[in-house]
Design a protein around this motif. Structure first.
Motif, PDB file in Angstrom:
ATOM      1  N   VAL A 299     -15.602  21.240 -14.219  1.00 25.20           N
ATOM      2  CA  VAL A 299     -15.715  22.660 -13.890  1.00 25.20           C
ATOM      3  C   VAL A 299     -16.620  22.900 -12.685  1.00 25.20           C
ATOM      4  N   GLY A 300     -17.370  21.875 -12.241  1.00 26.57           N
ATOM      5  CA  GLY A 300     -18.237  22.083 -11.098  1.00 26.57           C
ATOM      6  C   GLY A 300     -18.965  20.813 -10.704  1.00 26.57           C
ATOM      7  N   TYR A 301     -19.758  20.938  -9.664  1.00 24.94           N
ATOM      8  CA  TYR A 301     -20.532  19.787  -9.201  1.00 24.94           C
ATOM      9  C   TYR A 301     -21.739  20.286  -8.431  1.00 24.94           C
ATOM     10  N   CYS A 302     -22.653  19.373  -8.120  1.00 28.30           N
ATOM     11  CA  CYS A 302     -23.826  19.685  -7.322  1.00 28.30           C
ATOM     12  C   CYS A 302     -24.089  18.530  -6.371  1.00 28.30           C
ATOM     13  N   ALA A 303     -24.303  18.849  -5.094  1.00 26.04           N
ATOM     14  CA  ALA A 303     -24.668  17.836  -4.097  1.00 26.04           C
ATOM     15  C   ALA A 303     -25.762  18.447  -3.238  1.00 26.04           C
ATOM     16  N   GLU A 304     -26.992  18.325  -3.704  1.00 31.12           N
ATOM     17  CA  GLU A 304     -28.099  19.030  -3.069  1.00 31.12           C
ATOM     18  C   GLU A 304     -29.372  18.221  -3.248  1.00 31.12           C
ATOM     19  N   TYR A 305     -30.222  18.198  -2.204  1.00 31.90           N
ATOM     20  CA  TYR A 305     -31.491  17.484  -2.253  1.00 31.90           C
ATOM     21  C   TYR A 305     -31.321  16.022  -2.659  1.00 31.90           C
ATOM     22  N   GLY A 306     -30.235  15.408  -2.222  1.00 34.29           N
ATOM     23  CA  GLY A 306     -30.010  14.001  -2.526  1.00 34.29           C
ATOM     24  C   GLY A 306     -29.505  13.745  -3.933  1.00 34.29           C
ATOM     25  N   GLN A 307     -29.300  14.786  -4.723  1.00 31.80           N
ATOM     26  CA  GLN A 307     -28.806  14.636  -6.096  1.00 31.80           C
ATOM     27  C   GLN A 307     -27.301  14.861  -6.128  1.00 31.80           C
ATOM     28  N   ARG A 308     -26.614  14.114  -7.007  1.00 29.64           N
ATOM     29  CA  ARG A 308     -25.179  14.298  -7.200  1.00 29.64           C
ATOM     30  C   ARG A 308     -24.897  14.408  -8.685  1.00 29.64           C
ATOM     31  N   LEU A 309     -24.348  15.533  -9.078  1.00 32.08           N
ATOM     32  CA  LEU A 309     -24.097  15.810 -10.487  1.00 32.08           C
ATOM     33  C   LEU A 309     -22.688  16.361 -10.662  1.00 32.08           C
ATOM     34  N   LEU A 310     -22.060  16.000 -11.766  1.00 34.51           N
ATOM     35  CA  LEU A 310     -20.736  16.496 -12.116  1.00 34.51           C
ATOM     36  C   LEU A 310     -20.855  17.326 -13.393  1.00 34.51           C
ATOM     37  N   VAL A 311     -20.230  18.486 -13.402  1.00 35.87           N
ATOM     38  CA  VAL A 311     -20.358  19.422 -14.521  1.00 35.87           C
ATOM     39  C   VAL A 311     -19.008  19.538 -15.230  1.00 35.87           C
ATOM     40  N   TYR A 312     -19.000  19.245 -16.525  1.00 39.60           N
ATOM     41  CA  TYR A 312     -17.770  19.249 -17.320  1.00 39.60           C
ATOM     42  C   TYR A 312     -17.867  20.269 -18.452  1.00 39.60           C
ATOM     43  N   GLU A 313     -16.700  20.551 -19.037  1.00 39.21           N
ATOM     44  CA  GLU A 313     -16.698  21.333 -20.268  1.00 39.21           C
ATOM     45  C   GLU A 313     -17.415  20.536 -21.365  1.00 39.21           C
ATOM     46  N   TYR A 314     -17.972  21.265 -22.317  1.00 40.29           N
ATOM     47  CA  TYR A 314     -18.749  20.637 -23.393  1.00 40.29           C
ATOM     48  C   TYR A 314     -17.889  20.525 -24.655  1.00 40.29           C
ATOM     49  N   TYR A 315     -17.971  19.369 -25.315  1.00 33.04           N
ATOM     50  CA  TYR A 315     -17.192  19.141 -26.537  1.00 33.04           C
ATOM     51  C   TYR A 315     -18.158  18.847 -27.685  1.00 33.04           C
ATOM     52  N   SER A 316     -18.085  19.691 -28.700  1.00 28.58           N
ATOM     53  CA  SER A 316     -19.170  19.821 -29.677  1.00 28.58           C
ATOM     54  C   SER A 316     -19.301  18.656 -30.650  1.00 28.58           C
ATOM     55  N   ASN A 317     -18.254  17.850 -30.841  1.00 26.11           N
ATOM     56  CA  ASN A 317     -18.330  16.791 -31.856  1.00 26.11           C
ATOM     57  C   ASN A 317     -18.635  15.417 -31.278  1.00 26.11           C
ATOM     58  N   GLY A 318     -19.179  15.386 -30.065  1.00 27.20           N
ATOM     59  CA  GLY A 318     -19.642  14.122 -29.521  1.00 27.20           C
ATOM     60  C   GLY A 318     -18.525  13.153 -29.198  1.00 27.20           C
ATOM     61  N   THR A 319     -18.819  11.864 -29.357  1.00 24.81           N
ATOM     62  CA  THR A 319     -17.869  10.821 -28.982  1.00 24.81           C
ATOM     63  C   THR A 319     -17.200  10.208 -30.206  1.00 24.81           C
ATOM     64  N   LEU A 320     -16.080   9.576 -29.976  1.00 25.72           N
ATOM     65  CA  LEU A 320     -15.389   8.857 -31.047  1.00 25.72           C
ATOM     66  C   LEU A 320     -16.258   7.705 -31.551  1.00 25.72           C
ATOM     67  N   HIS A 321     -17.020   7.103 -30.659  1.00 23.92           N
ATOM     68  CA  HIS A 321     -17.919   6.021 -31.075  1.00 23.92           C
ATOM     69  C   HIS A 321     -18.926   6.526 -32.102  1.00 23.92           C
ATOM     70  N   ASP A 322     -19.525   7.688 -31.843  1.00 24.49           N
ATOM     71  CA  ASP A 322     -20.486   8.248 -32.798  1.00 24.49           C
ATOM     72  C   ASP A 322     -19.806   8.645 -34.098  1.00 24.49           C
ATOM     73  N   ALA A 323     -18.596   9.183 -33.988  1.00 26.51           N
ATOM     74  CA  ALA A 323     -17.879   9.609 -35.195  1.00 26.51           C
ATOM     75  C   ALA A 323     -17.601   8.432 -36.117  1.00 26.51           C
ATOM     76  N   LEU A 324     -17.278   7.277 -35.528  1.00 22.99           N
ATOM     77  CA  LEU A 324     -16.933   6.100 -36.336  1.00 22.99           C
ATOM     78  C   LEU A 324     -18.147   5.273 -36.731  1.00 22.99           C
ATOM     79  N   HIS A 325     -19.126   5.168 -35.821  1.00 17.73           N
ATOM     80  CA  HIS A 325     -20.211   4.206 -36.025  1.00 17.73           C
ATOM     81  C   HIS A 325     -21.601   4.829 -36.071  1.00 17.73           C
ATOM     82  N   GLY A 326     -21.690   6.164 -35.935  1.00 19.49           N
ATOM     83  CA  GLY A 326     -23.007   6.793 -35.891  1.00 19.49           C
ATOM     84  C   GLY A 326     -23.666   6.856 -37.245  1.00 19.49           C
ATOM     85  N   ASP A 327     -24.914   7.355 -37.257  1.00 25.54           N
ATOM     86  CA  ASP A 327     -25.621   7.516 -38.524  1.00 25.54           C
ATOM     87  C   ASP A 327     -25.013   8.682 -39.299  1.00 25.54           C
ATOM     88  N   ASP A 328     -25.596   8.969 -40.439  1.00 32.29           N
ATOM     89  CA  ASP A 328     -25.029  10.018 -41.296  1.00 32.29           C
ATOM     90  C   ASP A 328     -24.990  11.370 -40.604  1.00 32.29           C
TER      91      ASP A 328
END
Length: 673
Positions: free
Chosen positions: A457-486
């Protein structure tokens, strides 16, 4: 009795202190520190250092050689004179480190573009470092000692060195550095050594007051920068006299041993008249040229943004504010001094002029509009560092939701409550790309549009920093879902696992077979498969292959894929294709099937790598039943399980040509629903 009580109290106090000390010393090392030191170890070529590991480990608890800690954070790395080789890599993102001493080794390559802002001492002298000194010092206001002597460094001193407000010792001798020393003149340096370089020009007068200043072996101008004269002397006053001339002394190179005759006086005056006339004429010409250029610019304002690139209109430099709105946002006193060091990101106020707004267009067909420091387009936004700092609470650790090969990911909350995910690219990811190439990459990623791919959805290229901005997904990663703590583990029933595999397969199918030009993911693993509140799949890091295809980032990514059990056999020879993505997808399906990690060193040696352990069992129905994730409690059709295992088996074939295309896998999974 009083003496006995006193002894008892002392013993109780000592025991209490031992218990408290033990409590504080048993904490594990900060995962960010572990990732950074593992990256450094790999970049150095995995030298035989006591305790050091390429993956995992606990540097503070296990007392790694040369590593000092305070509680759970690494605060110093001292490995001077250890005969180390390799390179520094580009991930020195230690959050609390104060000292790095890697001097007197054989370390080559470039100095990283990102350095920890907490550093107070950095010693890299007597190595084989090459290239220019990076413009990486804007945040290092606590750095007091910088040693870069006896390397192969070249180029001019970066402008950000002027931000080193605590620097007292600087060693740059025995390099090939050039340019002037003006950037150093306002620093509190007490010990400066620049011998045997290529510095030129006048020496700033302030540097000549430094207590210890070594400067021999440079082609400096023989004069220093003069102070402005009080008044211009008259032409008659400039004529030398036998007794009163300042040049007429025994130690002066202009000393005269014979009287100056009248003819000499006339000749001297004539020469000065010629020089003054020539200088006046030059100044007149220069003023005329400046006036002409000023008139031209006033007549042609519409030409300002006319230069076009493949990614649309782009006006350099992106690393500086492009309009007064941006400047005011960066210098907002409420945002100064926060954890991300914004007060040191910006140049001093006198060098931040208000300049006209300039458009940055990612796609020439998309119209843009500047609003509150953001360039709005129909597809993506250009964020300022200041706004992202505000939304992430200065990139606070509690908002860090992921650590990857390319950098850290932070949760960002906008004023309206909307959540975003901000990927802060580390120097490893961006060192080989200039601003134009980064914009081209952003343009390419913005064109990736699919229901199962994380949306940029966006990006930043300022003061030597480079950042990519994405939509947020509330349930984390599949790795955490399968192997995370309780807290993070999600109960995924059998059909939900099939749908997750199908969503990931559709994403790869789109990248491989629908998008033009086709994209190879290169970093496909369960940690890059995201889930929303409906457990729908969104694959992240799509289109970032160029950041992983070469250099240290590619090497690190390859090692991680191999170490964690996702890499196809052909990757060992440096080959990575669409079929390599298919192999990695098969490993994710195995994770869904078994509930096991792709690599788990806590298991017996023969079971640590999931593929190696699972392959013999996939076509034995009894063995297959025993390897299914116990969390499923047998709630799956046996026929569906067998079909799932067949797809897995086809994906992890050793020979790439025997693996199916992703479109075939999508069709097979659809038949299972």
């Amino acid at each position: 009795m009083g003496y006995t009580n006193s002894v008892l109290h002392v013993r109780i106090f000592v025991i209490s202190m031992v218990i408290l000390t033990g409590t504080f010393c048993l904490g594990e090392t900060d995962p960010v520190d572990v990732a950074a030191i593992s990256s450094l170890y790999v970049a150095l070529g995995s030298p035989p250092l006591l305790g050091w590991k390429a993956v995992g480990g606990d540097p503070c608890l296990e007392l790694w050689q040369g590593v000092a800690c305070v509680f759970s954070n690494i605060t110093a790395i001292r490995l001077g004179g250890m005969n180390l080789g390799g390179e520094l890599g580009t991930n020195l993102d230690f959050p609390s480190i104060i000292e790095i001493d890697l001097s007197d080794n054989h370390i080559g390559g470039a100095i990283p573009f990102t350095l920890p802002p907490t550093l107070r001492s950095l010693s890299l002298s007597k190595n084989l470092l090459n290239g220019s000194i990076p413009d990486a010092f804007s945040l290092l206001t606590q750095l007091s000692n910088l040693g870069l002597a006896s390397n192969n460094l070249s180029g001019q001193l970066p402008s950000s060195m002027g931000s080193l407000s605590s620097l007292t010792a600087l060693e740059l001798q025995n390099n090939q550095l050039s340019g002037t020393l003006n950037i150093l003149q306002d620093l509190p340096i007490q010990n400066l050594d620049i011998e045997n370089n290529l510095f030129f020009g006048p020496i700033p007068p302030k540097l000549l007051t430094i207590p210890t200043f070594r400067k021999d072996g440079n082609p400096f101008n023989t004069t220093i920068i003069p102070s402005p004269p009080a008044a211009a002397p008259s032409l008659v006053d400039m004529a030398p006299s036998p007794e009163g001339s300042p040049w007429n002394g025994a130690n002066s190179p202009f000393s005269l041993t014979a009287p100056i005759h009248a003819s000499s006086k006339k000749s001297f005056i004539a020469k000065n008249v010629i020089w003054i006339a020539a200088a006046g004429f030059s100044i007149f010409i220069a003023l005329g040229i400046c006036l002409f250029m000023l008139l031209c610019f006033k007549r042609r304002p519409e030409k300002k943004n006319s230069k076009k690139l493949d990614v649309g209109v782009y006006v350099k430099p992106l690393s500086k504010p492009t309009c007064s709105d941006t400047v005011s946002e960066v210098t907002d006193p409420e945002e100064k001094g926060q954890g991300y060091g914004l007060s040191h990101l910006q140049p001093p106020p006198h060098s931040l002029p208000t300049i006209p707004c300039e458009k940055v267009i990612i796609n020439p067909a998309i119209t843009t509009k500047v609003t509150n420091g953001q360039v709005m387009t129909s597809s993506i936004k250009v964020y300022t560092v200041a706004s992202l700092q505000q939304y992430t609470n200065s990139f606070a650790q509690e908002n860090c939701i992921g650590e990857g090969t390319l950098g850290s990911v932070y949760r960002a909350e906008l004023p309206d409550g909307k959540l975003l995910a901000v990927k802060k690219l580390n120097a490893t990811a961006s060192m080989d790309q200039n601003d134009e190439q980064f914009l081209q990459l952003v343009s390419s990623i913005s064109k990736i549009q699919h229901a199962n791919i994380a949306k940029l959805v966006g990006y930043c290229a300022e003061y030597g920093q480079r950042l990519l901005v994405y939509e947020y997904y509330s349930n984390g990663t599949l790795h955490d879902a399968l192997h995370g703590d309780d807290e993070h583990c999600i109960k995924l029933p059998w059909n939900a696992r099939i749908r997750a595999a199908l969503g990931a397969a559709r994403a790869l199918e789109y990248l491989h077979e629908s998008f033009r030009p086709p994209i190879v993911h290169r970093n496909f693993r369960s940690a890059n498969v995201l889930l929303n509140e409906k457990l729908e799949v969104f694959v992240s890091d799509c289109g970032l292959g160029p950041l992983l295809s070469s250099g240290s980032a590619g090497q690190l990514s390859g090692r991680l894929l191999t170490s964690y059990g996702y890499s196809a056999p052909e990757f060992e020879s440096g080959s990575y294709t669409q079929q390599s993505d298919v192999f990695s997808f098969g490993v994710i399906m195995l994770e869904l099937l078994t509930g096991r990690k792709s690599y788990d060193r806590s298991l017996p040696r023969g079971e640590q790598f999931l593929v190696r352990w699972a392959v013999p069992k996939l076509h034995d129905i009894d063995a297959l039943s025993r390897m299914v994730d116990p969390c499923l409690n047998g709630a799956y059709p046996m026929k569906s399980l067998s079909r799932f295992a067949d797809i897995v088996s086809s994906c992890i074939q050793r020979e790439p040509e025997f693996r199916p295309a992703m479109s075939e896998i999508v069709q097979d999974l659809l038949l299972m629903l």
